[in-house]
Every structure is written in structure tokens, then in C-alpha cells.
Design a protein around this motif. Structure first.
Motif, PDB file in Angstrom:
ATOM      1  N   PHE A 182      -1.531  -6.417   1.007  1.00 15.85           N
ATOM      2  CA  PHE A 182      -1.734  -5.483  -0.097  1.00 15.85           C
ATOM      3  C   PHE A 182      -3.159  -5.552  -0.647  1.00 15.85           C
ATOM      4  CE2 PHE A 182       2.745  -5.931   0.367  1.00 15.85           C
ATOM      5  CZ  PHE A 182       3.232  -4.654   0.143  1.00 15.85           C
ATOM      6  N   VAL A 183      -3.746  -6.740  -0.656  1.00 18.95           N
ATOM      7  CA  VAL A 183      -5.139  -6.876  -1.093  1.00 18.95           C
ATOM      8  C   VAL A 183      -6.053  -6.149  -0.113  1.00 18.95           C
ATOM      9  CG1 VAL A 183      -7.006  -8.543  -1.450  1.00 18.95           C
ATOM     10  CG2 VAL A 183      -4.728  -9.026  -2.338  1.00 18.95           C
ATOM     11  N   ILE A 184      -5.809  -6.341   1.179  1.00 18.81           N
ATOM     12  CA  ILE A 184      -6.615  -5.677   2.202  1.00 18.81           C
ATOM     13  C   ILE A 184      -6.436  -4.163   2.117  1.00 18.81           C
ATOM     14  CG2 ILE A 184      -6.900  -5.382   4.696  1.00 18.81           C
ATOM     15  CD1 ILE A 184      -5.987  -8.439   4.849  1.00 18.81           C
ATOM     16  N   ALA A 185      -5.188  -3.714   1.991  1.00 10.30           N
ATOM     17  CA  ALA A 185      -4.914  -2.272   1.924  1.00 10.30           C
ATOM     18  C   ALA A 185      -5.528  -1.629   0.685  1.00 10.30           C
ATOM     19  CB  ALA A 185      -3.410  -2.011   1.955  1.00 10.30           C
ATOM     20  N   ALA A 186      -5.655  -2.406  -0.400  1.00 10.22           N
ATOM     21  CA  ALA A 186      -6.246  -1.880  -1.639  1.00 10.22           C
ATOM     22  C   ALA A 186      -7.749  -2.119  -1.676  1.00 10.22           C
ATOM     23  CB  ALA A 186      -5.580  -2.528  -2.847  1.00 10.22           C
ATOM     24  N   ASP A 187      -8.324  -2.606  -0.571  1.00  6.77           N
ATOM     25  CA  ASP A 187      -9.762  -2.876  -0.469  1.00  6.77           C
ATOM     26  C   ASP A 187     -10.242  -3.829  -1.554  1.00  6.77           C
ATOM     27  OD1 ASP A 187     -12.133  -2.654   0.938  1.00  6.77           O
ATOM     28  OD2 ASP A 187     -12.843  -0.969  -0.261  1.00  6.77           O
TER      29      ASP A 187
END
Length: 135
Positions: free
Chosen positions: A65-70
Motif C-alpha cells: 500500500f505504501v508503494i502503491a500510494a507512492d
């Protein structure tokens, strides 16, 4: 060495909305490159004295989720799938983090791949799919 000493420069503590995640953490985030990490403590260890695979899997799962939310605030969603390849154990007392990239993104489905690392050493590779919920 204290926990604070183990956190590399450029990482800031992040308060997550999940009680479970906050019990596992605390977690630290950076935005360039995007990542999420924690200091592995004795409470994260298994009977062999290394970081439990479930703790590493939790880091990868939240890291999706951190990666997907940049690296920005986490989005509301759910993990649809998470595939892990364990390569080597994590060590207690070390700062362990995940990093990765978005492979493909639709309007509500996001495909992510990445790795969990202890410095330059790769502990896990992972790929996952998340479903973004409308806010």
C-alpha cells in the motif's frame, strides 16, 4: 545500539490506521525511493532467533500500500494476493525495509512487486495485487 540509532537517515515514523500494524511496528516510511521499514526486535523473532517470516510478510503486505500510494498517505483497500519468496533470514536489531514498484495500475486494481531488505541484502522478493476502495 538503541532502536533510534538503527533507523537510517531519511526515514520518518508513520502512524498507521490499523491496530494490528501498530502492534507489529512502529513503522518508518521514506518517499525517495519509496519504502516502509521497522527495527526488528526480539518480539519479532521466531524460536531460531531470527525475524519470524510472518513479521517479514506483514511488512511486505503493508508495504504494498505504501508503494502503491507512492509513499504518501496509505489508501483504503485490501490485499487480493501476496506471493512471497523467502531468500534468507532477517536479523534482530537490524532495520529491515521493503521497496518496490507499481507494475500495472487500473482504476481500482494495482499490481506491485518488490523486496524486503536488510541494507543491501535481499531477504524476500514479493508481488501482490491490491484492490483500492473508493474513499
Amino acid at each position: 545500539m538503541t532502536e533510534k540509532d538503527a533507523i537510517p537517515a531519511g526515514w520518518e515514523r508513520v502512524q498507521l490506521t490499523s491496530d494490528f500494524a501498530n502492534e507489529v511496528g512502529p513503522f518508518y516510511r521514506r518517499t525517495d525511493p519509496v519504502g516502509l521499514g521497522f527495527v526488528a526486535q526480539a518480539r519479532h523473532a521466531n524460536n531460531n532467533g531470527v525475524v519470524h517470516g510472518g513479521a517479514l510478510a506483514t511488512l511486505a503486505d503493508i508495504g504494498l500500500f505504501v508503494i502503491a500510494a507512492d509513499g504518501r498517505d496509505l489508501m483504503n483497500g485490501a490485499t487480493l494476493s501476496l506471493n512471497l519468496n523467502y531468500l534468507q533470514p532477517g536479523k534482530v536489531g537490524r532495520f529491515i525495509h521493503c521497496q518496490g514498484r507499481i507494475v500495472r495500475e487500473g482504476s481500482s486494481i494495482i499490481f506491485v512487486e518488490g523486496s524486503v531488505r536488510d541494507g543491501a541484502e535481499e531477504l524476500i522478493t514479493f508481488n501482490g495485487v491490491i484492490k483500492r476502495f473508493r474513499q
